[in-house]
Every structure is written in C-alpha cells, then in structure tokens.
Design an enzyme around this catalytic site. Structure first.
Site, PDB file in Angstrom:
ATOM      1  N   ASP A 223      16.207  -0.584  31.997  1.00  0.00           N
ATOM      2  CA  ASP A 223      16.567  -1.055  30.648  1.00  0.00           C
ATOM      3  C   ASP A 223      17.948  -1.740  30.705  1.00  0.00           C
ATOM      4  OD1 ASP A 223      15.334  -0.578  27.716  1.00  0.00           O
ATOM      5  OD2 ASP A 223      17.512  -0.510  27.582  1.00  0.00           O
ATOM      6  N   TYR A 373      22.574  -5.264  21.573  1.00  0.00           N
ATOM      7  CA  TYR A 373      21.568  -6.339  21.623  1.00  0.00           C
ATOM      8  C   TYR A 373      22.153  -7.637  21.093  1.00  0.00           C
ATOM      9  CZ  TYR A 373      17.881  -3.069  22.843  1.00  0.00           C
ATOM     10  OH  TYR A 373      17.115  -2.154  23.504  1.00  0.00           O
ATOM     11  N   HIS A 429       8.596   3.229  31.295  1.00  0.00           N
ATOM     12  CA  HIS A 429       9.941   2.700  31.109  1.00  0.00           C
ATOM     13  C   HIS A 429      11.047   3.727  31.353  1.00  0.00           C
ATOM     14  CE1 HIS A 429      12.692  -0.303  29.527  1.00  0.00           C
ATOM     15  NE2 HIS A 429      13.233   0.612  28.753  1.00  0.00           N
TER      16      HIS A 429
END
Ligand SMILES: *[C@@H]1O[C@H](CO)[C@@H](O)[C@H](O)[C@H]1NC(C)=O
Length: 454
Positions: A223, A373, A429
């Site tokens: 990630d 982000y 993930h």
C-alpha cells in the site's frame, strides 16, 4: 521512402528519450518543516523518547457513550457487502466492541514491543523497534524497516515481527525490525503544513534510520508503504540494501509495457505473461471499468476533499469502524462483497481489526491519514519519482487477491534489479497481517540472495 524516414525519426526519438531517462537515477528532495512553529523558534531536538501507550478511562467512557448514541439502520435486504459495510453485521461488530472488546488487554499487547518517538522536521515520529533476542554477544540483527499503508498501522506487523526477529530456522537471518507510523497516522504527529507526500515520508524515515545509527538497511512495504519504501530506495540507493514490496502498481508504462497492455492478451508469450497474468489483467473492458469505479470512490474523496467526510468519521467511532473495516473485507478478497459479514472474521480476529480502528480513533488521525491521498495525487501523476527507476536489489511478492496485479515485465520496468518475483500461494492486500509466515519467508529468501551476492 517517407515511411522509412518517419520510422527512423520515431525510433531516434525513442532512443534519445530512453537514453535521457536512464541518466537520472537519484531522486532529489529538500528538507521540510512540518511543525506548528518555524524552525528558528524551536531548537533542534534529536532526543529519542520511549513511548508507552496508555489506557485512559475517560477515553473508554467517551467511546462507549458515542457507541450507545449511534442510530442503527437496517441494511437493504440481501445487499451483503455490495452497498458498503453491511449495516446489520456492523451492529454485531459494534456490540462486540462495546461489550466484549478489551482495550486494556490490546494495549498490553501493543506495549509488548518497545515504542519510541523522536522529532524530525518539526513533528513527532513514532515507531516500534524490535531487536532479536537470541543473538551472540555483540551481534546485531539485520535492520529492516517495514512501512504500513492506509487504512492500516504499525499494528499490521505484529504478527510478522516474531517470524523475522526470532526465526526458527538457524540458517535464517535474524532481523532488527523498525515499524514507523507514517506522519499523520496513529501515534506519529500529523504535519501542520500542506504538501507532506510519500517522498517527504521517505526522507523523514531515512533521517530516523540515520538517527538510530544504521548505515544500511532493508525496506519493506505494501500500500502506501510500497511507495514510501520505493522512494527511500530512489533517494538513497546506497543505503537501502534491498527493497521488498508486496504491492507495485505501474506508474509510467514505457513503450514495451504499453504494447503489452494492448497486445498482451493476444501474444502473451511475447511479453512473458503467464496464464495467471492474462486472467488477472484482461477481464472484459466493461468489468475492468466498472470494477475500477466501484472500488475507488474512497480514493477520489480522499484525494480531493478529505477534511469534509473526515469530520464525520472523526466524531463517530461506528462510522470510522465501517469506513476502515470495509477495506479489510474487499481488499482481502473481492468475493467477500457477496457475504453477509464481508468475510471479515475468516482472515482476521475482531480483536485485531478493532485494535487497528482504535489506533485511528484514540489518536484522532483519520483526517490526517486521508489527507495523504491528496498530498500524493494532488500533484498529478507526473511526479519525478514515477520517472526514476529503482536500482537497488528488489523483490516483489504477488499475493493472488491483491487489488492490482503486476506482471513481471511491468515490475522490471521500475525495479531494474528485480532479484525475486514470487507468486504467493494465498493472501491479499493486508499480506503482513493475513499471511505473516508466507510474507516472512519471502523476505527471508530475498535478503539471503542479496546478502550472498557480496
Ligand atoms: C520497458 O521496460 C521493460 C521491462 O524492464 C524493458 O525490458 C524494456 O526494454 C523497456 N522498454 C523501453 C522502450 O525502454
């Protein structure tokens, strides 16, 4: 004649482009300052302070009061997890959280490993530091930094740490593991100024490792941890001995890779694609587009207006749990959206999942974690790091349920010295949390190859 000329010109341009691109191999960066005050006002403080997480009674009471005040809502009939976190199942999770979850016990577990904080670029950086126990006098473990992502935390690594620091096989490397919290996540202070992106995090973590006295180390991540550790290798390739990632979306396809995207399903052998690659990469166009849109809404919100939705999550523990834990369902297995309980407890315990939520809740870090982000995507996709290859020995562990598949050819475009590319037997993930032993084995195998090269 003209056609040949045109072809020659295009080829020449491509060659020049490739040549120019190859020259730049170091990512450059400048020091930042993320504290409230300006650097002149506060003198440099290099001290390393032990950190011990504490349970505050008023924090637990406040949490319970807020949980008691939520307004449950029935889920749509038969909606499973396809409308987001199933509201009926959420009631079960919340009731466990309210009545059975023992935060004190989880905090004892968190404190089982030593934690520290130190000021870097004006903000407190938190990290877990675990040394191997059974080494001969004077020997040190091989340093390994492991970087988490969103919506995870340092706690993702609690299951894998023992495999790395106390390996059962005497021939295995004993690692000294350092797991920092990304600034703005968990117990690392959030930057007070705009612009703190993955390259800034990479620079801050290099400073941390220098302060701890490491001249060389391995880096690992998935990630955001993938991008931060990749940036670390790009910033100081001589210091990062090896880079192991379990996530590696493609950022800037070169000509060969672009061709492989267009033609790979028809000529898989030409691009070294396996059957698995073809199956993962080329579902029908409609499926590709629709799935892409279905699963990336959160990203759009966080990359544009994180502070708006974030305020709700910062006030509501139930909203926060739904927002965070939905990802632990879908990113573990996309088929889990078809289950009433999102398959959450198939791979994780509610205790571990809620501990991760509590790390966000008690530190009040959901908004600052979402902002990461915006800081990264806000500058467009043409950032310097996306154009620079990684030259340190690298390894990619491909977990079958990862949200994005990366064939070896694509990985090699970025990671020029790809020492190891492993198709893992199972997992998604949150690999470190889901399959700690498998991931540890792959890191172990990779580091041995790199150590033996010298
Ligand atoms: C693109 O990347 C692949 C994988 O590393 C490499 O084999 C190929 O030569 C590159 N192509 C160009 C045009 O740079």
């Amino acid at each position: 004649m003209y056609v040949e000329l045109a072809v020659a010109v295009v080829l020449g341009a491509v060659l020049i482009f490739v040549f120019l691109k190859k020259k730049q191999v170091i990512l450059r960066t400048e020091d930042g300052w993320w504290g409230v005050s300006t650097p002149i006002e506060s003198p440099a403080d290099d001290s390393i302070r032990p950190f011990h997480l504490e349970v505050k009674q008023e924090e637990i009471e406040d949490l319970h009061r807020r949980i008691d005040q939520t307004r449950p809502l029935p889920a749509l009939e038969d909606s499973k997890f396809s409308y987001g976190f199933n509201s009926n199942y959420l009631q079960k999770v919340v009731s466990y959280w309210r009545n059975e979850f023992d935060w004190k016990r989880q905090v004892d577990k968190i404190n089982r490993y030593p934690h520290f904080k130190t000021k870097i670029e004006g903000i407190d950086v938190h990290y877990v530091h675990v040394k191997p126990k059974n080494l001969p006098e004077g020997a040190r473990g091989v340093p390994l930094m492991m970087v988490h992502g969103w919506p995870g935390s340092f706690y993702e690594f609690y299951g894998i740490i023992p495999f790395l620091t106390e390996p059962s096989n005497p021939d295995d490397i004993a690692f000294e593991v350092i797991c920092p919290s990304i600034p703005g996540y968990g117990f690392s202070e959030a930057p007070h100024k705009k612009g703190f992106d993955s390259v800034c995090a990479a620079r801050v973590f290099h400073k941390l490792m220098k302060r701890l006295g490491f001249s060389q180390f391995y880096a690992q991540g998935g990630d955001w941890g993938w991008l931060i550790s990749t940036n670390m290798a790009q910033l100081e390739p001589k210091i990062v001995k090896g880079l192991h990632v379990n996530f590696a979306p493609l950022d800037k396809p070169n000509l060969t890779v672009t061709l492989s995207m267009l033609l790979g399903r028809y000529f898989p052998n030409l691009f070294g694609f396996t059957e698995h690659d073809v199956k993962q990469l080329f579902p029908c166009m409609q499926k590709l587009v629709v799935n892409g849109l279905k699963e990336t809404g959160y990203m759009h919100i966080q990359a544009t207006k994180p502070d708006t939705a974030g305020r709700g999550l910062n006030d509501s523990p139930v909203g926060l749990a739904a927002y965070i834990l939905e990802k632990f369902s879908t990113w573990t297995d996309p088929e889990f959206t078809k289950l009433e309980d999102g398959g959450l407890e198939r791979k994780f315990s509610l205790d571990d999942l809620l501990t991760n939520v509590m790390i966000y809740w008690t530190s009040g870090s959901i908004i600052s974690s979402m902002r990461f982000y915006k800081e990264n995507f806000g500058q467009g996709l043409n950032q310097p790091h996306s154009k620079i290859p990684v030259v340190v020995p690298a390894a990619l562990a491909i977990f079958p349920n990862e949200v994005m598949h990366t064939p070896e050819l694509w990985a090699k475009q970025k990671y020029r010295d790809l020492v190891s590319y492993t198709l893992m037997a199972r997992g998604g993930h949150f690999a470190a949390m889901e399959e700690p032993e498998l991931l540890a084995q792959d890191i172990q195998r990779f580091a041995k190859i790199v150590e033996n090269r010298k």
